[in-house]
Every structure is written in structure tokens, then in C-alpha cells.
Design a protein around this motif. Structure first.
Motif, PDB file in Angstrom:
ATOM      1  N   ILE A 175     -49.440   7.796 -13.190  1.00  0.00           N
ATOM      2  CA  ILE A 175     -49.555   8.512 -11.908  1.00  0.00           C
ATOM      3  C   ILE A 175     -50.724   7.966 -11.089  1.00  0.00           C
ATOM      4  O   ILE A 175     -50.606   7.727  -9.876  1.00  0.00           O
ATOM      5  CB  ILE A 175     -49.726  10.029 -12.159  1.00  0.00           C
ATOM      6  CG1 ILE A 175     -48.434  10.608 -12.741  1.00  0.00           C
ATOM      7  CG2 ILE A 175     -50.115  10.744 -10.875  1.00  0.00           C
ATOM      8  CD1 ILE A 175     -48.579  12.033 -13.262  1.00  0.00           C
ATOM      9  N   LEU A 176     -51.877   7.760 -11.747  1.00  0.00           N
ATOM     10  CA  LEU A 176     -53.056   7.238 -11.048  1.00  0.00           C
ATOM     11  C   LEU A 176     -52.784   5.832 -10.504  1.00  0.00           C
ATOM     12  O   LEU A 176     -53.188   5.503  -9.381  1.00  0.00           O
ATOM     13  CB  LEU A 176     -54.263   7.220 -11.996  1.00  0.00           C
ATOM     14  CG  LEU A 176     -54.751   8.581 -12.520  1.00  0.00           C
ATOM     15  CD1 LEU A 176     -55.900   8.382 -13.495  1.00  0.00           C
ATOM     16  CD2 LEU A 176     -55.183   9.477 -11.367  1.00  0.00           C
ATOM     17  N   THR A 177     -52.122   5.017 -11.313  1.00  0.00           N
ATOM     18  CA  THR A 177     -51.793   3.658 -10.870  1.00  0.00           C
ATOM     19  C   THR A 177     -50.902   3.705  -9.644  1.00  0.00           C
ATOM     20  O   THR A 177     -51.122   2.985  -8.655  1.00  0.00           O
ATOM     21  CB  THR A 177     -51.088   2.874 -11.999  1.00  0.00           C
ATOM     22  OG1 THR A 177     -51.914   2.856 -13.155  1.00  0.00           O
ATOM     23  CG2 THR A 177     -50.787   1.446 -11.560  1.00  0.00           C
ATOM     24  N   ALA A 178     -49.878   4.566  -9.680  1.00  0.00           N
ATOM     25  CA  ALA A 178     -48.966   4.692  -8.535  1.00  0.00           C
ATOM     26  C   ALA A 178     -49.715   5.166  -7.298  1.00  0.00           C
ATOM     27  O   ALA A 178     -49.478   4.664  -6.181  1.00  0.00           O
ATOM     28  CB  ALA A 178     -47.837   5.666  -8.882  1.00  0.00           C
ATOM     29  N   ASP A 179     -50.635   6.101  -7.475  1.00  0.00           N
ATOM     30  CA  ASP A 179     -51.384   6.620  -6.321  1.00  0.00           C
ATOM     31  C   ASP A 179     -52.263   5.535  -5.699  1.00  0.00           C
ATOM     32  O   ASP A 179     -52.340   5.431  -4.459  1.00  0.00           O
ATOM     33  CB  ASP A 179     -52.249   7.803  -6.772  1.00  0.00           C
ATOM     34  CG  ASP A 179     -52.933   8.480  -5.606  1.00  0.00           C
ATOM     35  OD1 ASP A 179     -52.228   8.979  -4.709  1.00  0.00           O
ATOM     36  OD2 ASP A 179     -54.189   8.475  -5.576  1.00  0.00           O
ATOM     37  N   ILE A 180     -52.909   4.735  -6.550  1.00  0.00           N
ATOM     38  CA  ILE A 180     -53.727   3.624  -6.032  1.00  0.00           C
ATOM     39  C   ILE A 180     -52.846   2.631  -5.284  1.00  0.00           C
ATOM     40  O   ILE A 180     -53.191   2.173  -4.172  1.00  0.00           O
ATOM     41  CB  ILE A 180     -54.475   2.927  -7.185  1.00  0.00           C
ATOM     42  CG1 ILE A 180     -55.571   3.830  -7.767  1.00  0.00           C
ATOM     43  CG2 ILE A 180     -55.060   1.583  -6.735  1.00  0.00           C
ATOM     44  CD1 ILE A 180     -56.770   4.027  -6.876  1.00  0.00           C
ATOM     45  N   LEU A 181     -51.685   2.310  -5.833  1.00  0.00           N
ATOM     46  CA  LEU A 181     -50.798   1.334  -5.198  1.00  0.00           C
ATOM     47  C   LEU A 181     -50.221   1.860  -3.892  1.00  0.00           C
ATOM     48  O   LEU A 181     -50.117   1.121  -2.904  1.00  0.00           O
ATOM     49  CB  LEU A 181     -49.663   0.955  -6.159  1.00  0.00           C
ATOM     50  CG  LEU A 181     -50.053   0.152  -7.396  1.00  0.00           C
ATOM     51  CD1 LEU A 181     -48.822  -0.152  -8.245  1.00  0.00           C
ATOM     52  CD2 LEU A 181     -50.763  -1.151  -7.032  1.00  0.00           C
TER      53      LEU A 181
END
Length: 833
Positions: A57-63
Motif C-alpha cells: 500500500i505504501l509503495t502504491a501511494d508513493i508511486l
């Protein structure tokens, strides 16, 4: 491969993940990103944690935030994002599925041109030379240095690099896939050093932001402090030999300048002269693409005076030349020349037009291709003797190499390769060094981090007169180094000095070598230090043997075992079971500072390693290397005995691999004595076939080196009286070599089977002509060419050598031969029966 299935992520789960200090962390990251974008710099973001869904989820939010900001700042379509992971792990699959679902849903709903490409690490090499705006690397299951070295460079300036890791504070205590690949049966547990080093250096670098999701902690937020101005405008020349359209393909002034330099390859070459152009640069400076552009211009020009133009291109592997090939295709199309791309797998191996071709070939094949121009990319990854062979084979050559970077070899390339070319009066040499990065701005913090953590720019210490005085006095210190202490920020300078010598002295280096030094449980590091603190030699040692009993029968029947190269090869080829009982050090690398080679430092280092080996109770000390005359001479001089040679040449180095060994106890003295004798017999009997192309200097050293030759009485060759008479007829000039080559071969083999004290005294040239013509069976013309003499001289040399051997082994004096000749009767022959 882990099972893949659809994944659902609820709004509540997303909301729960995006709380606490994460929002402050994200704010800091993208404040830095806005500044970095203007400077064409990149930002490094690390998301750590053991909950794969939360990290996804964090990775998707950063991207998603990156996509939104990048599209606002950029006028181009995109961005393109590459996501790399290991699909054999369930947690990695979960992170990938969560990230992909959320990012692709955002892209679809916004109907924008951003792309998310998913790939596994096994395919990482194919991405060398490609360009993306963001990269995600899942490092949770494996931190493989080569992956960092290959992939981080694909991200352009103004882009984002995101690394996923386990819990930040516990990561270094865990085992990963790369570490487990370094384990051997005798040492099943790897060291845990490299991850700790990776963490320590990363936290000390600028442009790095680390968030640990398990503890909701901003571990590091280090904005970049050093700022350099962004790229200057490119000035296109108004007049040039290449079409101006080609210059417009250049992205930097460095590339324009390189194209001007490469135009010089077309200048007329007179008489015996050669023309060479060499481009050197750190990785990512566009040297390969510059050559690709230039080849279109070269072909265009040469086709005006030649019906067909052939360009031969080589590199350590086809993947190395893909940027060159792709840019050449684009450049040819730009000037209206049509070429078809011929592929092998994913790699272009030839561009074929109606009147031209650009062909990739393995390095060893290039010298005999007969092309118009030979191009060598990543030249530092190819052994110097082969580079020199390519250079001597053509009147026009282009070389390019990486100084620092994934394929880098340091400035040692200049020391090893350029010296001889610069000294050649018949070579017109132009060298150009490119400095400006293509994909990102100067002083990019992510490049500085990558170079530092992988030691990509490691160089040996600079030596002065005081250092040379210490060496002349023999003031040398043998260092026993523990990786746990060496791989620390405190000892970073020492580590860089050691690795710099490794890089400089060896033709092919990879970041994985650094990881192996750190974590391979059976590997040790040693160095030679001066009183000034400077390192002048470095060694990497691997403990091998004893072979576990359950492996022994398998190895003798062709099985495999991790590590244990010397015991494995000796078991397979010498066939003595007792070999499996021994334990010793294989010297993986021994490297001496190039400024002080030939001063006995390498021999001193070997003596100290031998002393330590004996104190450890080892049975042997050995090494394996690509055989050259110089290297083989070094090992033999230091008391090592050749015991094995590979049946094939290495496709990159074009060298046969030789194993040498030095026994350290009575039992192994007996083993090496037997193996050495058997090995010489094998070489003698294989020269006409498997080793017909083995270099003459290497052959002679293998034949003339035997461990503790027996003090036996001299013997006579087993020849019939008819065979003896044929030999005498040849010696007296009545018969040709061709009519008695069978018996000459028997005599030659007998010569090298005798103890050194029993052998006939032959000159170096006589020994060489026996090997080349009699044992290897080469044609007279080729034999004479290798000996650099006339064919008639080679014929006379062989007759002279045979005459000397007849005198020594048959006891027939030179002036008596004609008297004995022709005296054989039937009764003589019958008596022999």
C-alpha cells in the motif's frame, strides 16, 4: 513460484496504512523530489516492514503521488515505472499484487498514459541500457549487489528509486537468497555482513529517505545538499563529416564531441599504420549510444567507395551492446538507410542492410572476421591479450569502456591496455573521456550512493617515493582481515583500497564480487600494507574441502557441488578418491598494485599465505586462472605445479583455465606427484586434438613442470630397428618429416617423459618446433608463422632437434649415423621378436 491470485484492498486498510509519521515522511520525500526534478536528480526512497500488504500500500501511494507530480512537471507522456521482484516468495507476490492493483486502478480511472511494468530479477540483464522514470526493487528476499548495479541506472533524472526491505532494524540479522547461494556444504551458514554495510552506508548518504512501517519511524530523511547546475545546451556543428541529422541525436555536448572524435576513424590509413579511437567514461555517459550513432555515419561514408561495409562489434556478452545496436538502428533510419534487426532471444546480434552489416561476435572470434572496422564495447571486461590481438588484426578499431559503474574496471584499463598502444609508432591513437551523464544531472545523489555502497569507483592508493623506498627495503605487513570489521564506515577507506586493487588487476569485476567477499562463509581477505598505511596487494581466499562423503561418489560420476573447485576438478580428472579428504585454500584473486608489480610483492604475499595455511593445518594451497605465459610462469616460479587444464577456452577471455597446486604435507606431496605425472601424460596425448590451439609458451611450461620428478635412470625409447633406421634416414636428409612423422612423435613424447636431467639439450626454438609440428600437428606454414621464421628454417630446426634426440636417447653420434644407416637385415628384425 509462489501462487498468484487476485487481491482485494479495502479503503479501511489503505487508511490504516497511511497514518502516523508516514504522511510527514511522504511530505519530506516529495519536497525533495520537486527540487531534484529541476536539477535532473533522482531521489532514493526505502520502505521497510514485515507486513507485505502494508508495504505494498505504501509503495502504491508513493508511486501514485509520483505519477501525479511528474505529469504536472513534465510535458512528456508517462511516466514509465519498472517493478522488480522475486515471484517465488509468497510475501513478494503479495507486495507486487497490492502495488499493481492500486497503481493500475489509479491509472485506469484517470485515463492517463503512465505505465507499470512488472518483471522478475532473472530478467534484470535485459534492462541494461533502458530508461524509466521510476523503479521499485523488492529487496526483502534477496539483496543481490548485481541487481542494484544493473537496475538503478535505468532511472532518468527527475525520477524515483524505491526499495522495499524487511524491518529496517532487524534486516541485517536475516538470511536472504543471495547469501544462501554463497553457502557451501562445509559452511552451510553465510556471514551476515553485506546487508549491515548496505544499511550503514545508505544512512550516511544524501538524497535518501527511509521509513520503517513496522515502528512508524522515519529512520532517515537526508536531503541532497550538494547542487550542481543542470545540463547545458548542446551545440550542433554546422559542418561535419557525418550528416548533421546524426549530431541532432546527441543528448549532451560530450556525445557531440565524441562523434567528432569518431569521425577520425575514417581518415586515410597509410602503409602499415593503424588508427584507433578509445572512449572511456563512467556508466551512463552515453558512450555506447555515441558509437551507435557514429556507425551510421561511418557506414554512410564508406559505402561511397565500397560495395559492402562490414562492422564487427563485440563485448563480454550480447546484452552489453544492445544500447549501441538500438541507437545504430535509429541513426541508420534517420539518414535513410534501412537495416533489419536480427535477434537471438531478446538481443540484437546483427543489423543487416543491402550493402552493410553491423554484426555481434564473441570476443575470441573477432580477430579472424576480416571486417572493415572492429568495435569493442565494455573493453575492460575482456582480457588484455585478446584486446591486443583484436587491435593488431585490424587497421581501424574503436574501443569503449566503463571506468566506474556496473561494468567498471577502474583506470586500470588504461594501465593494462593503453600503455602498449600508446607506445606503438604505427598506431594513430585518439582517446576521449566523457563526463556528462545522459540520464540525469551531474552530481546526482543516487549515483553517488550507488557508487559508494557498491564501491563502483574504488581505486587503489596513490604511491609516492617514500612508499617505493619501503618496498625496496622489504618493509611489508601481512594483514589478516575480518569482513565483519572491514565492511564498516570506520574502515571504508581500507576496503576501498583493497577492492580498488582487485578491480584494477582483474579484467572482469561485478558488484556480486563485493557481496561474496562480505558474506561467503568460506572466503577470507588478506592484504599487504606499507608502513604508510597504503595497500599494495590484496588476496581473496576460498577454503575448499574436505568433500562430504555423500558427495564423493556423485562427483566421481559427474555430479556437482557448490564451491570446492579444486577438489571437484581433481576428483573428476585425476580420479583419486583421497583428494576428497584434503582441505586447503584456493587463491581466488591475488592482485598487486600495478605501479609496483615485478618487485616481489606477489611472491611475498604467497609465502605469507603458505605460512598461514600450514598453521591452519591445511593440506594444500592452490589457484585457478586463465592461462597466459606470464601468469603460469609466476605460479610455477613460486613452487606451484599445474595439475589440470580445462577442455575448452573461456568464450570471453579466450583462455584455457589452468589449476595449480602446492602440497603442504607428505600425503598431498604423493598425491600431487601422481597427479602431475598423469597430467603431463594427458597433455602429451591431447595436443594433437583438444589442445591443438594451445599457445606454445603455455604448452612448454606444462610439459616441463613436474612436481618432484623421480630420480630415475635415463631410458631409451621403445623403437624397432626399422623405426630407428627411418629416423637415421630422416636425420641424414634422405627422408622427409612427413614420411616418418609417426616415429618422430614417439621420440618427442619420450623426450618429455624423461626426467629433466635425462633430456636432450634443445634450444627454445627446437622445443617449440617439436610441439607445434610434431605434437600439435600444425601445417608448416602456420608453424613458421608462429615461430616468426621462414618455412625452410622451421624444417631445418626440426631436423636438428630430432638429430640431437637420436644422439641422446639412442646413443648414436652424429658422425656415426650415416654408417649405421641402412644396415638392418631380416634376421635383425626376427631377433627382435
Amino acid at each position: 513460484m509462489a501462487k498468484k491470485s487476485g487481491v482485494r484492498v479495502s479503503k479501511e486498510e489503505i487508511k490504516s496504512a497511511l497514518t502516523g509519521k508516514y504522511n510527514e515522511f511522504k511530505s519530506r520525500v516529495f519536497n525533495e523530489f520537486l527540487k531534484a526534478f529541476k536539477r535532473r536528480h533522482r531521489v532514493l526512497v526505502i520502505l521497510s516492514g514485515d507486513d507485505p500488504r502494508k508495504v505494498g500500500i505504501l509503495t502504491a501511494d508513493i508511486l501514485i503521488t509520483f505519477i501525479r507530480l511528474w505529469r504536472r512537471l513534465s510535458s512528456r507522456e508517462g511516466p514509465d515505472i519498472l517493478y522488480m521482484y522475486h515471484d517465488e516468495f509468497d510475501d513478494a507476490v503479495m507486495r507486487e499484487r497490492v502495488t499493481k492493483r492500486l497503481v493500475k486502478r489509479y491509472i485506469k480511472r484517470r485515463k492517463i498514459g503512465a505505465k507499470l511494468e512488472i518483471a522478475v530479477y532473472e530478467a534484470s540483464e535485459r534492462y541494461l541500457g533502458t530508461t524509466y522514470q521510476a523503479l521499485v526493487m523488492d529487496l526483502s528476499n534477496s539483496l543481490k549487489p548485481n541487481d542494484i548495479g544493473r537496475l538503478v541506472g535505468v532511472v532518468e533524472g527527475g525520477g524515483l528509486v524505491v526499495l522495499q526491505t524487511p524491518n529496517w532494524h532487524d534486516w541485517h540479522n536475516r538470511k536472504n537468497l543471495f547469501q544462501m547461494m554463497l553457502a557451501v556444504p562445509q559452511y552451510p551458514e553465510p556471514r551476515k555482513v553485506f546487508v549491515r554495510w548496505f544499511k550503514e552506508i545508505t544512512m550516511d548518504c544524501e538524497g535518501v529517505f527511509i521509513y520503517d512501517s513496522d515502528g512508524d519511524e522515519i529512520v532517515v530523511a537526508n536531503p541532497a545538499k550538494t547542487v550542481k547546475e543542470s545540463r547545458k545546451e548542446v551545440e550542433i556543428p554546422t559542418e561535419a563529416r557525418f550528416p548533421i541529422e546524426l549530431y541532432k541525436l546527441a543528448l549532451t555536448q560530450d556525445q557531440v564531441n565524441a562523434l567528432r572524435v569518431l569521425e577520425g576513424i575514417l581518415e586515410k590509413v597509410r602503409g602499415r599504420k593503424r588508427r584507433s579511437v578509445i572512449l572511456i567514461a563512467d556508466r551512463g555517459r552515453g558512450k555506447s549510444c555515441a558509437i551507435g550513432i557514429a556507425l551510421a555515419g561511418i557506414i554512410n561514408e564508406m559505402m561511397q567507395r565500397k560495395p559492402k561495409v562490414r562492422i564487427g562489434v563485440t563485448a563480454p556478452s550480447p546484452s552489453n551492446v544492445q544500447p549501441l545496436m538500438n541507437m545504430a538502428l535509429k541513426a541508420l533510419e534517420t539518414i535513410g538507410l534501412r537495416g533489419d534487426a536480427i535477434k537471438r532471444g531478446d538481443n540484437i546480434i546483427e543489423i543487416r542492410g543491402s550493402r552493410f552489416s553491423i554484426e555481434y561476435w564473441e570476443p575470441a572470434i573477432v580477430p579472424r572476421l576480416g571486417v572493415d572496422i572492429a568495435v569493442v564495447d565494455e573493453a575492460a571486461g575482456i582480457p588484455v591479450p585478446l584486446l591486443h590481438k583484436i587491435w593488431r588484426s585490424y587497421r581501424r578499431t574503436i574501443f569503449a569502456t566503463t571506468i566506474h559503474g556496473y561494468e567498471g574496471a577502474g583506470r586500470g584499463f588504461s594501465v593494462r591496455f593503453l600503455k602498449r598502444i600508446k607506445e606503438d609508432p604505427d598506431t594513430e591513437l585518439t582517446i576521449y573521456e566523457m563526463e556528462e551523464p545522459i540520464r540525469y544531472g551531474k552530481d546526482d545523489p543516487v549515483e553517488r550512493w550507488q557508487f559508494r555502497v557498491l564501491l563502483l569507483d574504488a581505486e587503489p592508493d596513490e604511491l609516492d617515493e617514500k612508499d617505493l623506498e619501503h618496498i625496496d627495503k622489504g618493509e611489508l605487513e601481512y594483514l589478516v582481515l575480518e569482513p565483519e570489521k572491514l565492511f564498516t564506515k570506520e574502515n571504508e577507506k581500507l576496503l576501498r583500497s583493497i577492492f580498488g586493487i582487485y578491480v584494477l588487476a582483474h579484467y572482469r569485476n561485478e558488484p556480486d564480487d563485493l557481496g561474496m567477499m562480505a558474506d561467503a562463509p568460506h572466503h577470507s581477505i588478506r592484504a599487504i600494507r606499507l608502513p604508510t598505511g597504503k595497500i599494495v596487494a590484496a588476496l581473496q581466499l576460498a577454503e575448499e574441502g574436505p568433500i562430504p562423503f555423500d558427495y564423493l561418489d556423485s562427483l566421481l560420476r559427474g555430479g556437482k557441488i557448490p564451491g570446492n573447485i579444486i577438489p571437484d576438478r581433481l576428483l573428476k580428472h585425476a580420479r583419486i578418491r583421497d583428494v576428497g579428504d584434503g582441505r586447503g585454500w584456493r587463491i581466488v584473486r591475488i592482485a598487486v598494485h600495478p605501479a609496483v608489480q615485478g618487485r616481489g610483492i606477489g611472491s611475498y604475499a604467497l609465502r605469507k599465505v603458505e605460512e598461514e595455511s600450514r598453521s591452519r593445518g591445511y593440506n594444500w594451497l592452490g589457484s585457478g586462472f586463465g592461462a597466459t605465459e606470464e601468469l603460469l610462469r609466476f605460479w610455477i616460479k613460486n613452487g606451484f605445479t599445474p595439475v589440470h587444464i580445462s577442455p575448452d577456452r573461456n568464450p570471453v577471455s579466450a583462455e584455457y583455465t589452468v589449476l595449480v597446486i602446492k602440497p603442504l604435507d607428505a600425503k598431498w606431496s604423493s598425491i600431487v606427484k601422481v597427479v602431475s605425472r598423469e597430467f603431463r601424460e594427458k597433455v602429451l596425448a591431447s595436443l594433437h586434438d583438444t589442445y591443438r590451439d594451445l599457445e606454445i609458451g603455455i604448452v612448454l611450461q606444462l610439459l616441463e613442470t613436474e612436481y618432484a620428478p623421480e630420480d630415475k635412470r635415463c631410458s631409451k625409447p621403445k623403437l624397432t630397428k626399422i623405426q630407428v633406421d627411418r629416423l637415421l634416414s630422416y636425420c641424414e636428409g634422405y627422408m622427409t618429416y612427413e614420411s616418418c612423422c609417426d616415429v618422430v612423435r614417439k621420440l618427442a613424447e619420450h623426450h618429455w617423459r624423461e626426467a629433466p636431467s635425462c633430456r636432450a639439450e634443445l634450444s627454445d626454438l627446437e622445443k617449440k618446433v617439436i610441439v607445434l609440428k610434431v605434437l600439435q600437428g600444425l601445417p608448416w606454414d602456420l608453424t613458421a608463422d608462429i615461430l616468426r621464421t621462414r618455412k625452410s628454417r622451421a624444417i631445418d630446426l626440426l631436423r636438428s632437434a630430432v638429430t640431437k634426440m637420436v644422439e641422446k636417447y639412442l646413443g648414436i653420434a652424429r658422425d656415426e649415423m650415416d654408417k649405421v644407416l641402412g644396415t638392418v637385415t631380416l634376421s635383425d628384425v626376427l631377433e627382435m621378436k
